[in-house]
Structure formats: structure tokens, C-alpha cells
Design a protein around this motif. Structure first.
Motif, PDB file in Angstrom:
ATOM      1  N   GLU A  93      26.216  59.942  68.781  1.00  0.00           N
ATOM      2  CA  GLU A  93      26.984  59.044  69.632  1.00  0.00           C
ATOM      3  C   GLU A  93      28.082  58.387  68.797  1.00  0.00           C
ATOM      4  OE1 GLU A  93      24.501  56.534  71.889  1.00  0.00           O
ATOM      5  OE2 GLU A  93      26.146  55.717  73.080  1.00  0.00           O
ATOM      6  N   GLU A  94      29.271  58.322  69.365  1.00  0.00           N
ATOM      7  CA  GLU A  94      30.385  57.700  68.656  1.00  0.00           C
ATOM      8  C   GLU A  94      31.297  57.052  69.690  1.00  0.00           C
ATOM      9  OE1 GLU A  94      33.356  59.754  65.798  1.00  0.00           O
ATOM     10  OE2 GLU A  94      31.343  60.116  65.000  1.00  0.00           O
ATOM     11  N   ASN A  95      31.574  55.792  69.563  1.00  0.00           N
ATOM     12  CA  ASN A  95      32.447  55.075  70.491  1.00  0.00           C
ATOM     13  C   ASN A  95      32.011  55.275  71.938  1.00  0.00           C
ATOM     14  OD1 ASN A  95      33.872  54.569  68.168  1.00  0.00           O
ATOM     15  ND2 ASN A  95      35.329  56.242  68.572  1.00  0.00           N
ATOM     16  N   GLY A  96      30.716  55.310  72.170  1.00  0.00           N
ATOM     17  CA  GLY A  96      30.221  55.392  73.541  1.00  0.00           C
ATOM     18  C   GLY A  96      30.235  56.778  74.142  1.00  0.00           C
ATOM     19  N   SER A  97      30.741  57.797  73.431  1.00  0.00           N
ATOM     20  CA  SER A  97      30.656  59.145  73.992  1.00  0.00           C
ATOM     21  C   SER A  97      29.827  60.040  73.070  1.00  0.00           C
ATOM     22  CB  SER A  97      32.049  59.741  74.201  1.00  0.00           C
ATOM     23  OG  SER A  97      32.754  59.680  72.981  1.00  0.00           O
TER      24      SER A  97
ATOM     25  N   SER B 203      27.270  63.663  79.434  1.00  0.00           N
ATOM     26  CA  SER B 203      26.695  62.543  78.700  1.00  0.00           C
ATOM     27  C   SER B 203      25.795  61.727  79.610  1.00  0.00           C
ATOM     28  CB  SER B 203      27.810  61.645  78.151  1.00  0.00           C
ATOM     29  OG  SER B 203      28.721  62.426  77.418  1.00  0.00           O
TER      30      SER B 203
END
Ligand SMILES: Nc1ncnc2c1ncn2[C@@H]1O[C@H](COP(=O)(O)OP(=O)(O)OP(=O)(O)O)[C@@H](O)[C@H]1O
Ligand SMILES: [Mg+2]
Lengths: 332, 373
Positions: free
Chosen positions: B248-252, B271
Motif C-alpha cells: 500500500e502506498e498513498n492509499g492505493s 483495490s
């Protein structure tokens, strides 16, 4: 396009036309063995041919020679025998004794050899069909094969004993069962041949049985599954699948039993000695009697040649039949 | 005319081959079974035909329970993988055997056999014995013997596997329209995925110890496989299966190939379906159809750098096998293009079409996880 034309086109695509075949190709060329040298096949075939010459071809020619002479056993090697032309054959072919023995042989072939093959086939198929456990199959096959392993002298003596008219086991059993009301005279004229046939059937039915059984075992099971799905009943499967596929095997059983029939002397000798009064003689037995017992080698040789001719004709017919069957199946 | 109902069918020898299999095949339906070799497809057909007895479960043809009936009381017609032709009968007699067994009259037999032989293009071989025809002709004879029968159920076990591509294609087209087949329930086993997709009203993929892993229409199975096994079994070239880990990165969410530098961003819908689950081990399923050189596919794609390993030009399309960030990825391209091994290119990947499977169970994380229909 007609089917023939279509096939021609297909064949042309697959095989090309002879005019376009490459130069190296020759349709009649023999394929050479790749590994062994040319001498090996000559050796492998040559040695057996030499042996055959020595122990089969030479004696046969020798016999044929003496069938044209008045050879007596005493003068066999001294060379004191004269040519008599076809006299020996004339004697044999015109003798009442020979005619009777031919009739006996026919009876034996039909009720002895044929019955053995039919009975053997029947038993083999029943055993295969209804005995599913391997142990039970093995046991019953061993039991059925036992008579075949006994020497003819024992078989003959055994059956003489069993068939003794006054107090033999067979007569007693038939009496007790109420099938007959008085003793059968098993060794009287007209009956003694049947006694021999009964003993021989007991002795040899297992041979065609084994042959047919092994043939049945090797039939592809998938074919039977297909038949079951097709909806063919048991009788139909037997008639349209099993028997046709066993044709050659049954023919082989016939050939073996028929060739044996022409050599059949042992039980005749042990059980009846051809009697009473020559009523159970087979041609081979007469040949033996005339040649070895009564020293008329020339006449015995004529007998042998005639028997050989008859058996050769019958076996050739069987082989022709087999070849036709195999050809029809695309096997030969 | 009847449908086939199979309930909890079990069969095993030294190991369970068919395990608790249930399926219903409608009258007139063409049901294709695919699966790896040795999984139990033939066994299933033999159970239905009555050539094997079930250890447990029931088989019904229409209302009639046939589980314990002998084959000839079931009214099925079956082709055998080994053909099982009668060696002593001619092609004509072979084909006509089911008709003769059911005591049809001569004229009917003649007419039906001729028609089927014409359809299968063996009408010029009718007088030959099986020993005198080729393997493919034998197979067509076996198929003919099945087609003339007038059964309640057809069981076809790889009936056209040994024919040349052209006849196979022709027969496949015939199967679509053949009235005999379309009137009754047909079970068709094949290894050829194109055959399965083309013919099957429904397809059952057999796997996982003799269960039908997924049953559905060709589209369903192809686009929404419930398990990696199904995805791997349907489709040519085979789907790319890339073991990965979710991050997960920056909510995506991203899928990162294990031990490799490949990283693909997942779409918001995906997602959402995955519902978080970062650090989870997955297998990324990527159909070659959705991997193209970047200059051929545009839009909602991720692009990655890659290097050509092998290029195969196959008539209707070209296959590129590439290395991207240490992972081997197969893609498609136009057949008239040309690539050299070692050549660098940018690949476009249609991430919308990604399949995501659980690394442990092999089940799809995007589809409803449900075994067997
Ligand atoms: N009579 C038998 N006895 C023991 N095991 C068997 C028997 N028949 C089949 N099997 C086993 O059952 C399994 C399934 O066999 P089956 O013939 O159904 O496979 P299949 O799916 O048709 O394979 P293929 O695609 O190669 O034809 C195989 O592992 C096979 O070894
Ligand atoms: Mg199979």
C-alpha cells in the motif's frame, strides 16, 4: 465426386505420382538389415535347414523310395529288395482293412478331435466368463491340464480299468444312475473304438482349451466395453465378436488336434491293440503293425505316404482358411 | 431425451479419482469437460456409461436412476479414447453395430450409416477393416459409431483429437449444427481449449482431486476464472502467473513481484474488492492478450520497461516472451512486426483485466470464492 475418384485424389496427394518419384527410389528394393552382416542370416537359416535335411527330408525320401520296393525288414540294409512299382500302394488302397481304418479315422476325427476343440472352446469361454477370481481360474486350469501330463500308457491302462465291463467304475456308475440297465461291453467290436475316443477326449480336451483360453485373454477389453455400450446382449457378443475374433486361434487348435490324429497310435495300442478283430484300427496303427510287427517295410512305407498325403491336404485347407481370415483383418 | 443429473458422485481406486462431483446437464446441452491428463475425465464418462460402478452418489437420466444399471439399459453412446473398434468387422459394420444391436431394419441402417460416413468423410472406406485405415480414419469410424446410435446421452471422449487441423475445424463446425447432438445431452471431453470454448454451452474445468472447479459459459470461465487453475487451463498462450506481494502506498494498492523489480498499480475497483490486505501474498494473473508493446495499446494502462527474450510469429498473431524487472512475461503483438532477442521495448499492461489469486489457495480474490457450481 465419386468415392473412387475421391480416394484416387487422396492417394495422389499422399503418394504422389510415380513419374515424380526421386531417382534413388525403387519400389521393389529389398530392405537390407542394418545391424547384422549378411552372413548371419545365412548361418541362422542354414544350420536348421541342414538339420532338417538330415532328420526329416532324408528319411522321408528314404521312405518314399522303399514304398516303391518289396523291402522286408530282414533285408533292409543288405539291399536285397526289388522294385515293385506302385504295387505297395495298390495293395494298401485296395485292402478292406485300410478302408475300414479310414472310416475309423473319420469317426475319430469327428467325434474325437472336433469334439475336443468344441468342448475345449466352450469350457475356455465359460471359465473366462464366469470365473472372475484369478486363483480359481488357475486352479481349474491346472486340474483340467493334469490328464494331458500323463503318459499314454497310464491313460490307456487307467481307462481300460475304468471301462472294464463286468465291474468297472463307469459301468457301475451308469447302472447306479439308472442310465443303462445292463453292462456295456466296452471292448467288443463296434464299441472299442468309442472307448478309445472317450479316453482320448478326456486326455486331450485341455489342449484346445488352453489355446482358446489364452486367445480369449488377449482380446482387447475395450471392444467388449464398446459392445456393452452399443447394447449387444451376451449371445450376440459371443456370436458377433468373441467367436469371429477367435477364428484363427480355434483354427490353430484344430490343426494341432488333426495333425495329432494322424499320428495317433498310443492309446489304440495300449487299450485295444486295434481289436477285437481290427475293429478299432486307425491307418497309422496298421502301418506300425505291418512294418514293425510283420516286417513289411515297403507296405508300411506306402501306408505312411498315403497318411501323409491326407493329413497334408487337410492341414493345408486349414492354413488357407487361416490366411484368409488374417488377410480379411488386414493382419497378413 | 433426458437431462443428466449427477449427485455427489465418488469413485476411486488406490486413490480417490472423482470426489463428490455434482452437476446437472440439460437436455440438448453441450457440456464440455476440460482438465489435465489423468484427472478423471474418462472415468467420469465411464461412470455415466456404466462401465465403472460408482463408490457413492447417484446418476440420473431424466427421472430414471441408472446408477446400478448395466450399460445397455442406460441408452448412452460413447466414443472411446482407444477407439475400441471391432477388428474383424468392416468400417460399415462397425458404424452400424449400435443400430444392429437395437434391431433396426436394413434400409434404416444403410441410410443412417451412409449419412454419418458422408459427414465424417469416410464414405469411401466403408468396406475396409479397421486394420486397413489410418489412425484419424479409425477415430472417425469410432465417432461415426457413436453418432448413429440414437441415445439419450452422448459421451464423447476426445473424439477428434487425432485429426488434421482442417477436418477438426470442419467437424467442430458440424458439431454446432448437428441435430443428433443438439437434441440430447452431450458430455464432451477435450484437451483443446479452443474446442472447449467454441463448442461448450457450458464448460466444466476438472481439477483439484476430481472436482469440477468451475462450471460456466466460455466467457465466464475466460474472463472471470475462480481459480488460478482454471485460468491456467483455458487460454493460449498460457496466462502469466506472477507470484507477488500487495503493498500500500498513498492509499492505493500495488502488486510487487516477489524477488523482482516489477511493480503494477491496481485499479480503484480492484483495490476496493481486495479490501486493503497489504502485505498479502498473491499470484498475479495476466493474460498475454492484455500485454502488448506500448505503441499498440493505449489508455488505462501501466507501462513497464522490458527486454525481448523470444519472438514467435504465428500467422494470426505474434508472441513476445519478455523479461521485465526479472520476471518473464508473455505478451501478444501484430504478426507482421518483428523483434530481435535482446531488444528493449516498453510494454503496456491492461491492469483492468488483471486477475488476482490467493497465493495459498489459488482462489480468485476478485470473484466470489465458491467451489463448484
Ligand atoms: N481401472 C483403473 N484402476 C486404477 N486406476 C485407474 C483406473 N482407471 C483410471 N485410473 C486412474 O484414475 C485417474 C483418472 O484416469 P482417467 O482415465 O479418468 O484420466 P483422464 O482425465 O481421462 O486423462 P487423459 O486426459 O489423459 O485421458 C488416473 O490417474 C488413472 O491412473
Ligand atoms: Mg481420458
Amino acid at each position: 465426386m465419386t468415392p473412387e475418384r475421391k480416394e484416387a485424389v487422396v492417394s495422389e496427394i499422399v503418394r504422389g505420382t510415380p513419374s515424380t518419384y526421386p531417382a534413388w527410389f525403387s519400389a521393389r528394393k529389398r530392405s537390407k538389415p542394418l545391424i547384422v552382416s549378411r552372413r548371419v542370416p545365412i548361418l541362422l537359416v542354414g544350420l536348421p535347414v541342414l538339420v532338417l535335411l538330415a532328420i526329416v527330408i532324408y528319411p522321408t525320401i528314404w521312405m518314399f523310395y522303399h514304398s516303391l520296393r518289396d523291402t522286408n525288414i530282414n533285408h533292409l540294409f543288405s539291399g536285397e529288395h526289388a522294385s515293385v512299382g506302385l504295387e505297395n500302394y495298390r495293395t494298401v488302397l485296395s485292402s478292406e482293412r485300410f478302408h475300414d481304418s479310414l472310416w475309423h479315422l473319420a469317426l475319430y476325427l469327428f467325434f474325437g478331435a472336433c469334439l475336443q476343440v468344441l468342448l475345449g472352446t466352450l469350457l475356455a469361454l465359460i471359465i473366462y466368463e464366469y470365473l472372475k477370481s484369478n486363483l480359481a481360474r488357475a486352479l481349474i486350469l491346472i486340474l483340467l491340464v493334469l490328464p494331458m501330463m500323463l503318459p499314454p500308457s497310464i491313460v490307456g491302462t487307467l481307462w481300460r480299468f475304468l471301462l472294464t465291463p463286468s465291474n468297472g467304475a463307469i459301468n457301475q456308475a451308469l447302472l447306479d444312475l439308472g442310465i443303462i440297465s445292463s453292462h456295456i461291453e466296452w471292448f467288443n467290436a463296434g464299441v472299442s473304438l468309442w472307448s478309445i475316443i472317450i479316453a482320448d477326449v478326456w486326455n486331450w480336451t485341455a489342449l484346445p482349451l488352453l489355446i482358446v483360453y489364452s486367445g480369449r485373454v488377449s482380446l482387447p477389453p475395450a471392444v467388449y466395453e464398446a459392445a456393452r455400450v452399443d447394447g449387444a446382449g451376451q449371445w450376440k457378443v459371443l456370436r458377433r465378436i468373441t467367436l469371429p475374433m477367435l477364428k484363427e486361434v480355434i483354427a490353430i487348435a484344430f490343426i494341432l488336434r488333426f495333425t495329432d490324429a494322424f499320428k495317433f497310435v498310443d492309446l489304440v495300442y495300449v487299450m485295444t491293440s486295434g481289436g477285437p478283430a481290427q475293429s478299432s484300427e486307425l491307418p497309422t496303427y496298421i502301418a506300425f503293425q505291418r512294418g514293425i510287427r510283420e516286417f513289411a517295410i515297403g507296405e508300411a512305407a506306402a501306408y505312411a505316404i498315403i497318411i501323409f498325403a491326407i493329413s497334408a491336404i487337410i492341414v493345408t485347407l486349414f492354413l488357407k482358411y487361416m490366411k484368409r481370415v488374417m488377410k480379411a483383418q488386414g493382419l497378413a | 431425451m433426458a437431462n443428466i443429473t449427477i449427485e455427489g458422485l465418488c469413485k476411486g481406486w488406490d486413490f480417490p479419482v472423482i470426489d463428490d462431483l455434482s452437476v446437472e446437464i440439460e437436455e440438448g446441452e453441450f457440456f464440455v469437460v476440460v482438465g489435465p491428463s489423468g484427472i478423471g475425465k474418462t472415468t467420469l464418462l465411464r461412470l455415466i456409461a456404466g462401465l465403472e460402478s460408482a463408490d457413492r452418489g447417484r446418476i440420473l437420466l431424466g427421472e430414471r436412476e441408472v446408477t446400478h444399471l448395466p450399460p445397455y439399459r442406460r441408452r448412452v453412446a460413447m466414443t472411446f479414447e482407444s477407439y475400441a473398434l471391432y477388428p474383424h468387422l468392416t468400417v460399415f459394420e462397425n458404424i452400424s453395430s449400435p443400430l444392429r444391436a437395437r434391431k433396426k431394419d436394413r434400409a434404416t441402417i444403410e441410410r443412417r450409416v451412409k449419412a454419418v460416413a458422408q459427414l465424417l468423410r469416410i464414405d469411401h472406406l466403408l468396406d475396409r477393416k479397421p486394420g486397413q485405415v489410418s489412425g484419424g480414419q479409425k477415430q472417425r469410424t469410432a465417432l461415426g459409431r457413436t453418432l448413429v446410435a440414437d441415445p439419450e446421452v452422448f459421451l464423447l471422449d476426445e473424439p477428434i483429437s487425432h485429426l488434421d487441423a482442417k477436418i477438426r475445424q470442419d467437424l467442430r463446425m458440424q458439431f454446432h449444427t448437428l441435430e443428433e447432438l443438439r437434441r440430447v445431452a452431450t458430455l464432451y471431453v477435450t484437451h483443446d481449449y479452443a474446442e472447449a470454448l467454441s463448442l461448450g454451452d457450458r464448460i466444466g474445468v476438472m481439477g483439484n482431486g476430481g472436482k469440477l472447479v468451475q462450471i460456466g459459459s466460455a466467457r465466464e470461465l475466460f474472463e472471470r476464472p475462480k481459480a488460478l487453475f482454471v485460468a491456467e487451463h483455458l487460454g493460449q498462450p498460457t496466462i502469466n502467473a506472477i507470484p507477488s506481494i500487495l503493498q500500500e502506498e498513498n492509499g492505493s494498492l500495488f502488486a510487487c513481484a516477489e524477488n523482482a523489480a516489477l511493480r503494477l498499480a491496481l485499479s480503484p475497483q480492484q483495490s476496493q474488492r481486495l479490501n486493503g490486505g497489504a502485505k498479502r501474498r498473491i499470484v498475479l494473473g495476466l493474460r498475454p492478450q492484455h500485454v502488448r508493446p506500448a505503441d499498440e495499446l493505449r489508455g488505462r494502462d501501466s507501462e513497464i520497461d522490458a527486454q525481448i527474450d523470444i519472438f514467435e510469429a504465428l500467422g494470426s498473431n505474434g508472441i513476445i516472451i519478455t523479461k521485465a524487472g526479472g520476471v518473464t512475461i508473455t505478451g501478444l503483438t501484430h504478426p507482421e512486426r518483428h523483434f530481435e532477442p535482446g531488444q528493449d521495448l516498453r510494454l503496456a499492461i491492461d491492469t483492468e483485466a488483471l486477475h488476482i489469486f490467493d497465493a495459498e489457495t489459488g482462489l480468485s480474490l476478485l470473484e466470489e470464492p465458491r467451489w463448484q457450481g
